[in-house]
Design an enzyme around this catalytic site. Structure first.
Site, PDB file in Angstrom:
ATOM      1  N   HIS A 130     -22.692  15.124  57.685  1.00 34.83           N
ATOM      2  CA  HIS A 130     -22.900  16.518  57.278  1.00 34.83           C
ATOM      3  C   HIS A 130     -22.254  16.780  55.921  1.00 34.83           C
ATOM      4  O   HIS A 130     -22.858  17.424  55.054  1.00 34.83           O
ATOM      5  CB  HIS A 130     -22.325  17.462  58.341  1.00 34.83           C
ATOM      6  CG  HIS A 130     -22.415  18.903  57.974  1.00 34.83           C
ATOM      7  ND1 HIS A 130     -23.613  19.560  57.825  1.00 34.83           N
ATOM      8  CD2 HIS A 130     -21.442  19.810  57.715  1.00 34.83           C
ATOM      9  CE1 HIS A 130     -23.386  20.822  57.485  1.00 34.83           C
ATOM     10  NE2 HIS A 130     -22.071  21.000  57.411  1.00 34.83           N
ATOM     11  N   ALA A 131     -21.051  16.277  55.717  1.00 31.44           N
ATOM     12  CA  ALA A 131     -20.356  16.464  54.438  1.00 31.44           C
ATOM     13  C   ALA A 131     -21.152  15.840  53.293  1.00 31.44           C
ATOM     14  O   ALA A 131     -21.301  16.449  52.226  1.00 31.44           O
ATOM     15  CB  ALA A 131     -18.953  15.865  54.508  1.00 31.44           C
TER      16      ALA A 131
END
Length: 106
Positions: free
Chosen positions: A76-77
């Site tokens: 996600h990052a």
């Protein structure tokens, strides 16, 4: 919270702020506030660099054999990092379009 989770949250926070700056810059350009829009692009760039540095830290650790296991938070990052980079490109283009339209309307 420590390790990869902390770095991932640093990335998400920094590039999320960068993306918000880019979106707000488009809105300012739409209103004819080009100097303010450019200032937000620069602020966004600074935040993006912070996120990029956090990502580089992970890459350097992996190169040393200290790499983290891939998890959803890290994915996600990285997705947010890539998204923010794309938003910057789009924001710069929209600002230029609004600048040209503003000049035509004068």
């Amino acid at each position: 919270m420590e390790g990869i989770e902390l770095v991932a949250f640093r990335m998400i926070s920094a590039v999320g702020t960068a993306r918000s700056c880019y979106i707000e810059a488009i809105q300012l350009a739409k209103a004819g506030q080009f100097e303010e829009a450019e200032a937000l692009i620069k602020e966004g760039e600074q935040m993006f660099v912070q996120g990029h540095h956090a990502h580089s830290e992970l890459i350097q650790n992996e190169a040393k054999g200290e790499g983290p296991s891939v998890n959803l938070l890290l994915l996600h990052a990285e997705d947010q990092l890539i998204s923010a980079e794309g938003f910057k490109t789009i924001a710069e283009e929209f600002i230029e379009v609004h600048r040209r339209l503003y000049e035509i309307e004068k």
